[in-house]
Motif scaffolding. Sequence first.
Motif, PDB file in Angstrom:
ATOM      1  N   GLY A   1      64.285 -21.683  41.146  1.00  0.00           N
ATOM      2  CA  GLY A   1      63.927 -21.296  42.422  1.00  0.00           C
ATOM      3  C   GLY A   1      64.112 -20.844  44.072  1.00  0.00           C
ATOM      4  N   ASN A   2      64.068 -22.645  44.398  1.00  0.00           N
ATOM      5  CA  ASN A   2      63.945 -22.675  45.393  1.00  0.00           C
ATOM      6  C   ASN A   2      64.328 -23.997  46.180  1.00  0.00           C
ATOM      7  OD1 ASN A   2      62.041 -24.752  44.791  1.00  0.00           O
ATOM      8  ND2 ASN A   2      60.876 -23.628  46.588  1.00  0.00           N
ATOM      9  N   MET A   3      65.314 -24.848  45.163  1.00  0.00           N
ATOM     10  CA  MET A   3      65.872 -25.343  45.981  1.00  0.00           C
ATOM     11  C   MET A   3      67.355 -24.609  45.610  1.00  0.00           C
ATOM     12  SD  MET A   3      64.827 -29.147  44.036  1.00  0.00           S
ATOM     13  CE  MET A   3      65.915 -28.503  42.268  1.00  0.00           C
ATOM     14  N   LEU A   4      68.377 -24.841  47.132  1.00  0.00           N
ATOM     15  CA  LEU A   4      68.811 -23.932  47.417  1.00  0.00           C
ATOM     16  C   LEU A   4      70.776 -24.628  47.454  1.00  0.00           C
ATOM     17  CD1 LEU A   4      67.873 -21.693  49.934  1.00  0.00           C
ATOM     18  CD2 LEU A   4      67.419 -21.416  47.567  1.00  0.00           C
ATOM     19  N   SER A   5      71.812 -23.826  46.635  1.00  0.00           N
ATOM     20  CA  SER A   5      72.841 -24.655  47.180  1.00  0.00           C
ATOM     21  C   SER A   5      73.880 -23.384  46.754  1.00  0.00           C
ATOM     22  CB  SER A   5      73.418 -25.775  45.768  1.00  0.00           C
ATOM     23  OG  SER A   5      74.004 -26.043  46.076  1.00  0.00           O
TER      24      SER A   5
ATOM     25  N   LYS B   1      67.570 -10.145  39.672  1.00  0.00           N
ATOM     26  CA  LYS B   1      68.010 -10.094  38.745  1.00  0.00           C
ATOM     27  C   LYS B   1      69.989 -10.829  38.700  1.00  0.00           C
ATOM     28  CE  LYS B   1      66.383  -6.006  36.824  1.00  0.00           C
ATOM     29  NZ  LYS B   1      66.324  -4.324  36.050  1.00  0.00           N
ATOM     30  N   ASP B   2      70.149 -10.609  40.750  1.00  0.00           N
ATOM     31  CA  ASP B   2      71.369 -11.162  40.130  1.00  0.00           C
ATOM     32  C   ASP B   2      71.723 -12.676  40.445  1.00  0.00           C
ATOM     33  OD1 ASP B   2      73.898 -10.013  42.363  1.00  0.00           O
ATOM     34  OD2 ASP B   2      73.771 -11.011  43.227  1.00  0.00           O
ATOM     35  N   TRP B   3      70.407 -13.109  41.035  1.00  0.00           N
ATOM     36  CA  TRP B   3      70.362 -14.754  40.624  1.00  0.00           C
ATOM     37  C   TRP B   3      70.406 -15.188  39.053  1.00  0.00           C
ATOM     38  CZ3 TRP B   3      65.599 -17.029  37.967  1.00  0.00           C
ATOM     39  CH2 TRP B   3      65.517 -18.851  38.527  1.00  0.00           C
ATOM     40  N   VAL B   4      69.973 -14.769  38.185  1.00  0.00           N
ATOM     41  CA  VAL B   4      70.749 -14.890  36.844  1.00  0.00           C
ATOM     42  C   VAL B   4      71.895 -14.518  36.553  1.00  0.00           C
ATOM     43  CG1 VAL B   4      69.862 -13.731  34.553  1.00  0.00           C
ATOM     44  CG2 VAL B   4      67.849 -14.390  36.065  1.00  0.00           C
ATOM     45  N   LYS B   5      72.786 -13.328  37.298  1.00  0.00           N
ATOM     46  CA  LYS B   5      74.360 -13.314  36.813  1.00  0.00           C
ATOM     47  C   LYS B   5      75.234 -14.117  37.445  1.00  0.00           C
ATOM     48  CE  LYS B   5      77.194  -9.709  38.228  1.00  0.00           C
ATOM     49  NZ  LYS B   5      77.433  -7.976  39.540  1.00  0.00           N
TER      50      LYS B   5
ATOM     51  N   VAL C   1      72.422 -22.899  41.010  1.00  0.00           N
ATOM     52  CA  VAL C   1      72.346 -21.466  41.997  1.00  0.00           C
ATOM     53  C   VAL C   1      70.957 -21.927  41.963  1.00  0.00           C
ATOM     54  CG1 VAL C   1      72.630 -19.940  41.102  1.00  0.00           C
ATOM     55  CG2 VAL C   1      74.402 -21.218  40.217  1.00  0.00           C
ATOM     56  N   GLY C   2      70.937 -21.215  43.255  1.00  0.00           N
ATOM     57  CA  GLY C   2      69.000 -21.380  43.440  1.00  0.00           C
ATOM     58  C   GLY C   2      68.971 -20.031  44.365  1.00  0.00           C
TER      59      GLY C   2
ATOM     60  N   TRP D   1      65.368 -23.656  35.544  1.00  0.00           N
ATOM     61  CA  TRP D   1      63.968 -24.905  35.971  1.00  0.00           C
ATOM     62  C   TRP D   1      62.847 -24.005  36.058  1.00  0.00           C
ATOM     63  CZ3 TRP D   1      64.291 -29.790  39.358  1.00  0.00           C
ATOM     64  CH2 TRP D   1      65.859 -30.159  39.241  1.00  0.00           C
ATOM     65  N   LEU D   2      62.394 -23.563  34.228  1.00  0.00           N
ATOM     66  CA  LEU D   2      61.343 -22.672  34.569  1.00  0.00           C
ATOM     67  C   LEU D   2      60.350 -23.241  33.735  1.00  0.00           C
ATOM     68  CD1 LEU D   2      62.779 -18.738  35.126  1.00  0.00           C
ATOM     69  CD2 LEU D   2      61.467 -20.663  37.145  1.00  0.00           C
ATOM     70  N   ASP D   3      59.242 -23.233  33.160  1.00  0.00           N
ATOM     71  CA  ASP D   3      58.263 -23.151  32.517  1.00  0.00           C
ATOM     72  C   ASP D   3      58.605 -22.121  31.268  1.00  0.00           C
ATOM     73  OD1 ASP D   3      55.861 -23.986  30.833  1.00  0.00           O
ATOM     74  OD2 ASP D   3      55.140 -24.930  32.463  1.00  0.00           O
TER      75      ASP D   3
END
Length: 518
Positions: free
Chosen positions: A363-367, A303-307, A246-247, A323-325
């Motif tokens: 954040g930036n590998m899209l699928s 917010k929509d990405w997290v949702k 999910v990107g 994928w966040l530190d």
Amino acid sequence: MSPILFPSSRSPAMRPWKTDVRTCVASMSDGDFYGSEKSHIMSKAGNVKITMHCADGTTKVLKESLALQEGEVIDASSFINIGSVWPNLLSSLKKKSKTASTKATMMKVSDPIIFGHCVKVYFKDVFAKHADLFAELKVNVNNGLGDVYSKIKGHPKQAEVEADLMATYNTRPKLAMVDSNAGITNLHVPSDVIIDASMPNVDDKLEEVKCIIPDRCYATMYGAIIDDCRRNGQFDWKTTGHVSNVGLMAQKAEEYGSHDKTFEIPTKGTVVVTDDAGNTIFSHSVEAGDIWRMCQTKDAPIKDWVKLAVNRARASGSKAVFWLDPARFGFVGLDISFATPVEAMKDACLRARAGHDTITVTGNMLSIVPLLAGGVLLETGAGGSAPKHVEQFLKEGHLRWDSLGEYLATAIGFQELGERTNNPKSTLLGDTLMNAVGKWLENNKSPGRKGKQIDNRGSNFYVALYWAQELAAKDASWEPLAKALADNEAQIMKDLIDCQGPPCDVGGYFKLDEAKEI
């Protein structure tokens, strides 16, 4: 979740990995974008200004004003002048079979600069010998070695320069090849190589490789999967779990290093970002030749990405990993996992080998990308091998592009639409297409590598045939189409094979000539 079992014919055999394989990843340990990143969330709407404070006391405005919304995130980082770093990254390559240079496909400003330094370091003797000539011809090394060949063509010194370039290969480490038959190396054109594209060497044979990925934002996760395969061997595709993605796609999306807030620094100093009141938001000390870049992401798409990630995890029952530190971004109060890219990659490999599915939220590998107006955008993969496929199509009318990603994305798109709108017809189209793609894989109808074999057009025909047959098994109204396609299979395939051979002229690459493409 139990391992998923597939028929033994579902996927082509994958080559085994040896424990002593020398393939590895080389990256920087400091001075890269990863090590210098700073972020800021706007507490209220306003404007920011980017200024270069030079060491001699002068100032230069890099960006006069950038309007930002409340909650918008700005993120900036710097990258040291890599010309001095490339020699170390290229070191020890005589012990390796070849090298793969940096990813330089998407980031249209920053990556070509990094790429250009590699070209100059690899061919350092040639650039030193012909420095005045290259300056006269306005050679832009950021466009790759191909720019030298293009600018020198027809010049009295063409033969001398080309001979010097070829002689370099006798004393320098081997290079990965984009097209070994035509002598096109990794360093000819920056956009010919994408970070996850395989690059055959001479005679189209794969070799061990030292993958040079300077920035740790990418390098660590690729190193992790190579180490996993060296330690545990090849994945068993019959039982492996799936890793979906999910990107995040921002409004007015910006790829890092591709926009008007990326700069090659001309002199020593400090880049400072200030708000409307003149307060410093963050700053970076820089040297001449460094790259500085800033990106912005609005609050709503985050917010929509997290949702979407949470919804996908709930719907599939799979583990979702952001994928966040955690040390850099913090926990946002959701009952989901956070991990650095390298640790997330290790976890995905471990779970896949156990047959478990994992959703990577990146954040930036899209699928799968959420659309703010509703629905999702399914990205099917970047075309790292596209230039070579296009070259073959223009030469002999054979297009070996594999559209598996497009088929699967279309199926999931119908399934998602059916679920969101409670439309059984859409769900049926998605489910039957997914089954058709499975049959397509079992019968190995993917494009062949050579002319006069099945190509992309033939593959598309078989997807249509199998899809119609799957639909007909559920709905009799599809039976006439399924029968017509099956009855004419032999003739259709003969026509699609016979038309190959002659060269094709479609009048362009990105923008085709409609009269010629028909």
